[in-house]
Design a protein around this motif. Structure first.
Motif, PDB file in Angstrom:
ATOM      1  N   VAL A  38      60.063  10.515 -17.476  1.00 53.94           N
ATOM      2  CA  VAL A  38      59.302  10.091 -18.642  1.00 53.94           C
ATOM      3  C   VAL A  38      60.202  10.132 -19.868  1.00 53.94           C
ATOM      4  CG1 VAL A  38      57.276  10.533 -20.075  1.00 53.94           C
ATOM      5  CG2 VAL A  38      57.209  11.076 -17.632  1.00 53.94           C
ATOM      6  N   ASP A  39      60.160   9.047 -20.634  1.00 49.97           N
ATOM      7  CA  ASP A  39      60.867   8.971 -21.906  1.00 49.97           C
ATOM      8  C   ASP A  39      59.919   8.294 -22.888  1.00 49.97           C
ATOM      9  OD1 ASP A  39      62.676   8.913 -23.992  1.00 49.97           O
ATOM     10  OD2 ASP A  39      63.830   7.236 -23.177  1.00 49.97           O
ATOM     11  N   GLY A  40      59.268   9.096 -23.728  1.00 50.49           N
ATOM     12  CA  GLY A  40      58.255   8.539 -24.627  1.00 50.49           C
ATOM     13  C   GLY A  40      57.073   8.050 -23.821  1.00 50.49           C
ATOM     14  N   ASP A  41      56.754   6.765 -23.952  1.00 51.10           N
ATOM     15  CA  ASP A  41      55.663   6.171 -23.181  1.00 51.10           C
ATOM     16  C   ASP A  41      56.169   5.378 -21.985  1.00 51.10           C
ATOM     17  OD1 ASP A  41      53.527   7.210 -24.656  1.00 51.10           O
ATOM     18  OD2 ASP A  41      53.644   5.604 -26.133  1.00 51.10           O
ATOM     19  N   ASN A  42      57.450   5.536 -21.641  1.00 46.24           N
ATOM     20  CA  ASN A  42      58.028   4.850 -20.481  1.00 46.24           C
ATOM     21  C   ASN A  42      58.164   5.804 -19.310  1.00 46.24           C
ATOM     22  OD1 ASN A  42      58.409   2.361 -21.800  1.00 46.24           O
ATOM     23  ND2 ASN A  42      60.292   3.108 -22.706  1.00 46.24           N
ATOM     24  N   ILE A  43      57.767   5.314 -18.137  1.00 45.81           N
ATOM     25  CA  ILE A  43      57.949   6.046 -16.883  1.00 45.81           C
ATOM     26  C   ILE A  43      58.856   5.180 -16.015  1.00 45.81           C
ATOM     27  CG2 ILE A  43      56.826   7.056 -14.862  1.00 45.81           C
ATOM     28  CD1 ILE A  43      54.187   7.044 -16.564  1.00 45.81           C
ATOM     29  N   THR A  44      59.939   5.771 -15.534  1.00 51.39           N
ATOM     30  CA  THR A  44      60.914   5.023 -14.746  1.00 51.39           C
ATOM     31  C   THR A  44      61.026   5.615 -13.354  1.00 51.39           C
ATOM     32  OG1 THR A  44      62.158   4.563 -16.770  1.00 51.39           O
ATOM     33  CG2 THR A  44      63.317   4.238 -14.690  1.00 51.39           C
ATOM     34  N   VAL A  45      61.048   4.736 -12.355  1.00 51.49           N
ATOM     35  CA  VAL A  45      61.284   5.146 -10.967  1.00 51.49           C
ATOM     36  C   VAL A  45      62.318   4.201 -10.370  1.00 51.49           C
ATOM     37  CG1 VAL A  45      58.951   6.086 -10.665  1.00 51.49           C
ATOM     38  CG2 VAL A  45      59.403   3.753  -9.992  1.00 51.49           C
ATOM     39  N   GLY A  46      62.975   4.660  -9.332  1.00 57.72           N
ATOM     40  CA  GLY A  46      63.941   3.803  -8.646  1.00 57.72           C
ATOM     41  C   GLY A  46      63.238   2.731  -7.839  1.00 57.72           C
ATOM     42  N   VAL A  47      63.897   1.583  -7.712  1.00 52.03           N
ATOM     43  CA  VAL A  47      63.362   0.496  -6.893  1.00 52.03           C
ATOM     44  C   VAL A  47      63.943   0.642  -5.490  1.00 52.03           C
ATOM     45  CG1 VAL A  47      63.361  -1.997  -6.510  1.00 52.03           C
ATOM     46  CG2 VAL A  47      63.076  -1.096  -8.817  1.00 52.03           C
ATOM     47  N   TYR A  48      63.075   0.716  -4.521  1.00 49.21           N
ATOM     48  CA  TYR A  48      63.519   0.767  -3.134  1.00 49.21           C
ATOM     49  C   TYR A  48      63.295  -0.638  -2.592  1.00 49.21           C
ATOM     50  CZ  TYR A  48      63.338   5.576  -4.508  1.00 49.21           C
ATOM     51  OH  TYR A  48      63.514   6.744  -5.204  1.00 49.21           O
ATOM     52  N   ALA A  49      62.284  -0.862  -1.801  1.00 54.18           N
ATOM     53  CA  ALA A  49      61.991  -2.217  -1.350  1.00 54.18           C
ATOM     54  C   ALA A  49      61.187  -2.934  -2.439  1.00 54.18           C
ATOM     55  CB  ALA A  49      61.246  -2.196  -0.028  1.00 54.18           C
ATOM     56  N   MET A  50      59.977  -2.499  -2.682  1.00 54.16           N
ATOM     57  CA  MET A  50      59.099  -3.041  -3.727  1.00 54.16           C
ATOM     58  C   MET A  50      59.105  -4.568  -3.810  1.00 54.16           C
ATOM     59  SD  MET A  50      59.248  -0.743  -7.155  1.00 54.16           S
ATOM     60  CE  MET A  50      59.152   1.010  -7.137  1.00 54.16           C
ATOM     61  N   LYS A  51      59.238  -5.231  -2.679  1.00 51.88           N
ATOM     62  CA  LYS A  51      59.326  -6.692  -2.679  1.00 51.88           C
ATOM     63  C   LYS A  51      58.068  -7.337  -3.266  1.00 51.88           C
ATOM     64  CE  LYS A  51      60.622 -10.530   0.251  1.00 51.88           C
ATOM     65  NZ  LYS A  51      61.108 -10.952   1.556  1.00 51.88           N
ATOM     66  N   VAL A  52      56.894  -6.940  -2.775  1.00 55.97           N
ATOM     67  CA  VAL A  52      55.639  -7.520  -3.267  1.00 55.97           C
ATOM     68  C   VAL A  52      55.411  -7.141  -4.723  1.00 55.97           C
ATOM     69  CG1 VAL A  52      53.114  -7.555  -2.982  1.00 55.97           C
ATOM     70  CG2 VAL A  52      54.608  -7.646  -0.969  1.00 55.97           C
ATOM     71  N   THR A  53      55.691  -5.892  -5.067  1.00 53.67           N
ATOM     72  CA  THR A  53      55.530  -5.432  -6.450  1.00 53.67           C
ATOM     73  C   THR A  53      56.380  -6.263  -7.399  1.00 53.67           C
ATOM     74  OG1 THR A  53      55.020  -3.182  -5.744  1.00 53.67           O
ATOM     75  CG2 THR A  53      55.820  -3.451  -7.998  1.00 53.67           C
ATOM     76  N   GLN A  54      57.627  -6.497  -7.043  1.00 50.70           N
ATOM     77  CA  GLN A  54      58.514  -7.286  -7.900  1.00 50.70           C
ATOM     78  C   GLN A  54      58.025  -8.722  -8.042  1.00 50.70           C
ATOM     79  OE1 GLN A  54      62.848  -6.480  -7.750  1.00 50.70           O
ATOM     80  NE2 GLN A  54      62.326  -5.180  -5.986  1.00 50.70           N
ATOM     81  N   LYS A  85      58.309  -3.797 -15.723  1.00 51.00           N
ATOM     82  CA  LYS A  85      59.364  -4.754 -15.398  1.00 51.00           C
ATOM     83  C   LYS A  85      60.365  -4.036 -14.513  1.00 51.00           C
ATOM     84  CE  LYS A  85      61.702  -3.570 -19.683  1.00 51.00           C
ATOM     85  NZ  LYS A  85      62.086  -4.014 -20.990  1.00 51.00           N
ATOM     86  N   VAL A  86      61.179  -4.814 -13.843  1.00 51.01           N
ATOM     87  CA  VAL A  86      62.264  -4.253 -13.052  1.00 51.01           C
ATOM     88  C   VAL A  86      63.557  -4.700 -13.701  1.00 51.01           C
ATOM     89  CG1 VAL A  86      63.416  -4.252 -10.810  1.00 51.01           C
ATOM     90  CG2 VAL A  86      60.920  -4.208 -10.934  1.00 51.01           C
ATOM     91  N   GLU A  87      64.405  -3.712 -14.038  1.00 51.81           N
ATOM     92  CA  GLU A  87      65.702  -4.035 -14.622  1.00 51.81           C
ATOM     93  C   GLU A  87      66.737  -3.015 -14.163  1.00 51.81           C
ATOM     94  OE1 GLU A  87      65.047  -4.123 -18.845  1.00 51.81           O
ATOM     95  OE2 GLU A  87      65.056  -1.954 -19.015  1.00 51.81           O
ATOM     96  N   ASN A  88      67.907  -3.515 -13.827  1.00 55.46           N
ATOM     97  CA  ASN A  88      69.015  -2.656 -13.390  1.00 55.46           C
ATOM     98  C   ASN A  88      68.630  -1.713 -12.260  1.00 55.46           C
ATOM     99  OD1 ASN A  88      70.678  -3.793 -15.433  1.00 55.46           O
ATOM    100  ND2 ASN A  88      69.795  -2.366 -16.921  1.00 55.46           N
ATOM    101  N   GLY A  89      67.862  -2.206 -11.292  1.00 56.63           N
ATOM    102  CA  GLY A  89      67.479  -1.393 -10.148  1.00 56.63           C
ATOM    103  C   GLY A  89      66.441  -0.327 -10.434  1.00 56.63           C
ATOM    104  N   LYS A  90      65.785  -0.421 -11.579  1.00 55.43           N
ATOM    105  CA  LYS A  90      64.756   0.551 -11.955  1.00 55.43           C
ATOM    106  C   LYS A  90      63.439  -0.157 -12.262  1.00 55.43           C
ATOM    107  CE  LYS A  90      67.504   4.155 -12.088  1.00 55.43           C
ATOM    108  NZ  LYS A  90      67.390   5.259 -11.192  1.00 55.43           N
ATOM    109  N   PHE A  91      62.347   0.470 -11.879  1.00 53.35           N
ATOM    110  CA  PHE A  91      61.007   0.024 -12.243  1.00 53.35           C
ATOM    111  C   PHE A  91      60.663   0.759 -13.528  1.00 53.35           C
ATOM    112  CE2 PHE A  91      56.459   0.800 -12.340  1.00 53.35           C
ATOM    113  CZ  PHE A  91      55.916  -0.432 -12.008  1.00 53.35           C
ATOM    114  N   VAL A  92      60.428   0.012 -14.598  1.00 54.25           N
ATOM    115  CA  VAL A  92      60.152   0.616 -15.898  1.00 54.25           C
ATOM    116  C   VAL A  92      58.728   0.257 -16.310  1.00 54.25           C
ATOM    117  CG1 VAL A  92      60.851   0.802 -18.304  1.00 54.25           C
ATOM    118  CG2 VAL A  92      62.586   0.393 -16.533  1.00 54.25           C
ATOM    119  N   PHE A  93      57.887   1.268 -16.410  1.00 52.98           N
ATOM    120  CA  PHE A  93      56.486   1.111 -16.791  1.00 52.98           C
ATOM    121  C   PHE A  93      56.319   1.619 -18.215  1.00 52.98           C
ATOM    122  CE2 PHE A  93      52.339   3.161 -17.296  1.00 52.98           C
ATOM    123  CZ  PHE A  93      51.486   2.107 -17.007  1.00 52.98           C
TER     124      PHE A  93
END
Length: 102
Positions: A38-54, A85-93
């Motif tokens: 968590v950074d402020g109001d952003n939650i970041t997780v690593g992207v594994y497969a997440m094909k449908v999500t992306q 969004k997904v950027e640089n291999g990370k899912f950023v919410f």
């Protein structure tokens, strides 16, 4: 700030988070991922497969995220609404709304 300290604590100590995106046909697509940061109001997780999500995010970035854990023997949970969004291999919410569930 939408994510307060108590909610941040729940996220930081959750072994798993649930991400929900919307499929083109209108059905929700929930997935369970490992812990996030968590950074402020952003939650970041690593992207594994997440094909449908992306693919879903390309059409509609509206997303929900859920976190839950046991604190002092009692369950605590939060639901967040926002965009992702997904950027640089990370899912950023980015949370725009937060609700304590338990």
């Amino acid at each position: 700030m939408v994510i307060n300290e108590e909610m941040k604590n729940v996220i930081d100590n959750s072994a798993f988070l649930t991400i929900v995106t919307m499929c083109p046909d209108g059905t929700p697509h929930p997935i369970i991922v490992g812990g996030g940061t968590v950074d402020g109001d952003n939650i970041t997780v690593g992207v594994y497969a997440m094909k449908v999500t992306q693919e879903n995010l390309k059409n509609n970035d509206c997303t929900m995220m859920l976190a839950a854990q046991m604190i002092e023997g009692a369950p605590k949970g939060c639901r967040f609404t926002g965009t992702a969004k997904v950027e640089n291999g990370k899912f950023v919410f980015t949370a725009t709304k937060a609700e304590a569930l338990i």
